[in-house]
Design a protein around this motif. Structure first.
Motif, PDB file in Angstrom:
ATOM      1  N   GLY A 346       0.797  -1.226   0.000  1.00  0.00           N
ATOM      2  CA  GLY A 346       0.000   0.000   0.000  1.00  0.00           C
ATOM      3  C   GLY A 346       0.827   1.272   0.000  1.00  0.00           C
ATOM      4  O   GLY A 346       0.634   2.152  -0.857  1.00  0.00           O
ATOM      5  N   PRO A 347       1.772   1.420   0.941  1.00  0.00           N
ATOM      6  CA  PRO A 347       2.595   2.638   0.960  1.00  0.00           C
ATOM      7  C   PRO A 347       3.398   2.848  -0.317  1.00  0.00           C
ATOM      8  O   PRO A 347       3.453   3.970  -0.843  1.00  0.00           O
ATOM      9  CB  PRO A 347       3.523   2.408   2.161  1.00  0.00           C
ATOM     10  N   ALA A 348       4.020   1.777  -0.836  1.00  0.00           N
ATOM     11  CA  ALA A 348       4.834   1.923  -2.048  1.00  0.00           C
ATOM     12  C   ALA A 348       3.976   2.291  -3.249  1.00  0.00           C
ATOM     13  O   ALA A 348       4.371   3.115  -4.089  1.00  0.00           O
ATOM     14  CB  ALA A 348       5.609   0.639  -2.321  1.00  0.00           C
ATOM     15  N   LEU A 349       2.774   1.727  -3.348  1.00  0.00           N
ATOM     16  CA  LEU A 349       1.897   2.056  -4.462  1.00  0.00           C
ATOM     17  C   LEU A 349       1.311   3.459  -4.322  1.00  0.00           C
ATOM     18  O   LEU A 349       1.096   4.149  -5.325  1.00  0.00           O
ATOM     19  CB  LEU A 349       0.779   1.021  -4.568  1.00  0.00           C
ATOM     20  N   ALA A 350       1.068   3.888  -3.091  1.00  0.00           N
ATOM     21  CA  ALA A 350       0.621   5.270  -2.889  1.00  0.00           C
ATOM     22  C   ALA A 350       1.698   6.244  -3.358  1.00  0.00           C
ATOM     23  O   ALA A 350       1.404   7.279  -3.966  1.00  0.00           O
ATOM     24  CB  ALA A 350       0.291   5.498  -1.416  1.00  0.00           C
ATOM     25  N   ALA A 351       2.956   5.912  -3.083  1.00  0.00           N
ATOM     26  CA  ALA A 351       4.065   6.737  -3.571  1.00  0.00           C
ATOM     27  C   ALA A 351       4.115   6.721  -5.099  1.00  0.00           C
ATOM     28  O   ALA A 351       4.363   7.753  -5.735  1.00  0.00           O
ATOM     29  CB  ALA A 351       5.380   6.230  -2.995  1.00  0.00           C
ATOM     30  N   THR A 352       3.859   5.560  -5.701  1.00  0.00           N
ATOM     31  CA  THR A 352       3.837   5.452  -7.156  1.00  0.00           C
ATOM     32  C   THR A 352       2.761   6.353  -7.751  1.00  0.00           C
ATOM     33  O   THR A 352       2.993   7.048  -8.745  1.00  0.00           O
ATOM     34  CB  THR A 352       3.579   3.996  -7.583  1.00  0.00           C
ATOM     35  N   HIS A 353       1.573   6.359  -7.157  1.00  0.00           N
ATOM     36  CA  HIS A 353       0.486   7.222  -7.633  1.00  0.00           C
ATOM     37  C   HIS A 353       0.895   8.682  -7.593  1.00  0.00           C
ATOM     38  O   HIS A 353       0.639   9.446  -8.524  1.00  0.00           O
ATOM     39  CB  HIS A 353      -0.748   7.024  -6.754  1.00  0.00           C
ATOM     40  N   GLY A 354       1.508   9.088  -6.492  1.00  0.00           N
ATOM     41  CA  GLY A 354       1.901  10.479  -6.342  1.00  0.00           C
ATOM     42  C   GLY A 354       2.976  10.891  -7.312  1.00  0.00           C
ATOM     43  O   GLY A 354       2.975  12.013  -7.833  1.00  0.00           O
ATOM     44  N   VAL A 355       3.906  10.003  -7.593  1.00  0.00           N
ATOM     45  CA  VAL A 355       5.003  10.307  -8.509  1.00  0.00           C
ATOM     46  C   VAL A 355       4.516  10.331  -9.962  1.00  0.00           C
ATOM     47  O   VAL A 355       4.933  11.173 -10.762  1.00  0.00           O
ATOM     48  CB  VAL A 355       6.155   9.286  -8.335  1.00  0.00           C
ATOM     49  N   ALA A 356       3.604   9.417 -10.327  1.00  0.00           N
ATOM     50  CA  ALA A 356       3.124   9.343 -11.708  1.00  0.00           C
ATOM     51  C   ALA A 356       2.223  10.518 -12.075  1.00  0.00           C
ATOM     52  O   ALA A 356       2.250  10.999 -13.205  1.00  0.00           O
ATOM     53  CB  ALA A 356       2.376   8.025 -11.926  1.00  0.00           C
ATOM     54  N   GLY A 357       1.402  10.996 -11.131  1.00  0.00           N
ATOM     55  CA  GLY A 357       0.494  12.094 -11.432  1.00  0.00           C
ATOM     56  C   GLY A 357      -0.819  11.595 -12.012  1.00  0.00           C
ATOM     57  O   GLY A 357      -0.981  10.415 -12.329  1.00  0.00           O
ATOM     58  N   VAL A 358      -1.776  12.510 -12.205  1.00  0.00           N
ATOM     59  CA  VAL A 358      -3.144  12.141 -12.577  1.00  0.00           C
ATOM     60  C   VAL A 358      -3.232  11.489 -13.945  1.00  0.00           C
ATOM     61  O   VAL A 358      -3.755  10.392 -14.105  1.00  0.00           O
ATOM     62  CB  VAL A 358      -4.063  13.384 -12.547  1.00  0.00           C
ATOM     63  N   SER A 359      -2.713  12.142 -14.983  1.00  0.00           N
ATOM     64  CA  SER A 359      -2.948  11.696 -16.357  1.00  0.00           C
ATOM     65  C   SER A 359      -2.190  10.422 -16.707  1.00  0.00           C
ATOM     66  O   SER A 359      -2.541   9.729 -17.658  1.00  0.00           O
ATOM     67  CB  SER A 359      -2.569  12.806 -17.337  1.00  0.00           C
ATOM     68  N   LEU A 360      -1.145  10.093 -15.941  1.00  0.00           N
ATOM     69  CA  LEU A 360      -0.338   8.908 -16.248  1.00  0.00           C
ATOM     70  C   LEU A 360      -0.387   7.872 -15.132  1.00  0.00           C
ATOM     71  O   LEU A 360       0.480   7.005 -15.053  1.00  0.00           O
ATOM     72  CB  LEU A 360       1.126   9.327 -16.494  1.00  0.00           C
ATOM     73  N   ARG A 361      -1.420   7.948 -14.299  1.00  0.00           N
ATOM     74  CA  ARG A 361      -1.429   7.104 -13.102  1.00  0.00           C
ATOM     75  C   ARG A 361      -1.468   5.614 -13.436  1.00  0.00           C
ATOM     76  O   ARG A 361      -0.685   4.826 -12.925  1.00  0.00           O
ATOM     77  CB  ARG A 361      -2.618   7.491 -12.222  1.00  0.00           C
TER      78      ARG A 361
END
Length: 431
Positions: A346-361
């Motif tokens: 969960g934490p690592a994927l939450a970080a992935t979401h934040g780094v990728a941004g909305v349009s490229l999530r």
């Protein structure tokens, strides 16, 4: 609560009850995903005897062969999720993997079982990335670690039900019937998704000032290059990949280990490990998500520090659990190790979401999972099987012990990768 598949365009128009329903439904989809993926692990011994397979072949079935098609299909499927209806994509892919799981029960030899498993892999590629993308639109950034950890705990529940149900069904009806019975219900769940899940507007969970970032993806290769330049994403992918080698390697082979080394029956091994690798690990994932959601509001790097700590502490516990000759001591050590084994997700994927941004999530999640699953699913089970086969002539009863110890070494680069990701995550954050 009225259910409809009508799209939703405003975050404020979604009730808390429906938001939770979406999370619960997608978690059920993920549970079915993992039941169908992991049930093979508790059926390894009867399949091995019936089809006369080696540990390396069994490692290929649940490892490299599965992973190659899973990750190869994952990126284009995620691209579709960034451009088309995620709800329809999940439903179609679920029908595919559920049908192919049932077909696994009809395989007469290694090649036929391999082809059916490849079908499962291609279908399951359409589960995680589209689901993550939908959840990120239904939950604000501050709430995502908890939501994604609850979702990720579905893997542990799936393991629990797969091991428990697979072991019992195999003893009652045989491994072939077990796969058919387990595979078919997923088709019904797919229609529930199609009829009741509302497609959310992309980026609707973000505040209005974030709207300029919500542009549609334009060109795959340029977008991919943009993501690859964010080093945090690569560190997370590699760290998750090495840790997944341990997670999948251990999960796939522990039932066979307890059957061979400690003389458990399929139902005994399935029921025991269902609780440890399923419920206990799932509880750890939820606890980690809740704790990390609180800590990451203060310091974003906790999204990567929590996985680091869990990885370092769980590794020696796993090693001693495999080495001890006492079954009770082994299970006692496995319990806290399993509790920490899924804390990274969960934490690592939450970080992935934040780094990728909305349009490229969805594409960012798929890219991370491409690397992670190629190493994890592809390498974990196969490494254990190959090392086991190398020792099986000399020590046929305990050769799996050496395979399990070998795969634990992958947790070393995993911990290093999380630390490196933590060092750059603040600079790469795109919400």
């Amino acid at each position: 609560m009225k259910f409809t598949s009508t799209p939703v365009t405003r975050f404020e128009s979604v009730s808390r009850g429906y938001r939770f329903y979406v999370l619960a439904l997608l978690t059920v989809v993920f549970i079915v995903n993992f039941i169908d993926r992991q049930v093979l692990s508790v059926l390894i011994e009867p399949i091995k005897r019936d089809l006369q397979l080696t540990d390396t072949q069994l490692g290929l079935l649940s490892g490299l062969a599965f992973a190659l098609f899973y990750v190869t299909a994952g990126v284009p499927v995620a691209r579709l999720a960034d451009l088309r209806s995620r709800r329809k994509l999940i439903a179609v892919c679920m029908i595919v993997w559920s049908s192919m799981t049932a077909l696994c029960g009809m395989a007469a030899n290694f090649v036929q079982l391999l082809m059916a498993r490849i079908g499962v892999a291609v279908g399951e590629a359409g589960c995680v990335a589209p689901s993550h993308s939908i959840l990120s639109d239904y939950y604000r950034p501050a709430d995502r670690p908890t939501a994604l950890s609850i979702y990720s705990a579905g893997a542990s529940v799936g393991i629990f039900l797969g091991l428990l149900g697979g072991g019992l069904l195999a003893e009652l009806y045989g491994w072939r019937a077990a796969l058919v019975i387990i595979g078919l219900p997923g088709i019904a769940v797919a229609f529930v998704v199609l009829l009741t899940l509302r497609e959310p507007l992309r980026g609707m969970s973000l505040p209005e000032h974030a709207a300029p970032a919500m542009q549609a993806p334009k060109h795959f290769w340029s977008d991919l290059g943009l993501l690859l330049r964010r080093r945090t994403l690569l560190f997370i992918a590699l760290a998750g990949g090495f840790q997944s080698m341990v997670t999948y390697g251990v999960a796939n082979w522990l039932p066979a280990f307890f059957m061979r080394v400690h003389a458990m029956s399929p139902s005994q091994a399935g029921a025991t490990l269902a609780v440890i690798n399923g419920l206990v690990a799932g509880l750890g994932a939820i606890v980690a998500g809740s704790v990390t959601a609180h800590l990451s509001r203060i310091e974003r790097r906790w999204l990567l520090w929590v996985p680091t700590v869990a990885t370092v502490v769980s590794t020696p516990l796993y090693a001693f659990a495999v080495l001890t000759p006492s079954v009770s001591t082994s299970l006692m050590l496995l319990t806290p190790a399993a509790f920490m084994s899924m804390m990274y997700v969960g934490p690592a994927l939450a970080a992935t979401h934040g780094v990728a941004g909305v349009s490229l999530r969805a594409t960012g999640v798929a890219l991370t999972l491409f690397v992670s699953n190629l190493l994890g699913i592809g390498g974990g089970a196969l490494v254990v099987g190959m090392v086991s086969d190398a020792f099986i002539a000399a020590e046929p009863t305990v050769s799996l012990r050496y395979g399990l110890l070998a795969v634990l070494l992958a947790n070393i680069p995993a911990a290093v990768g999380y630390l490196l990701a933590a060092s750059s995550v603040r600079n790469d954050w795109h919400e």
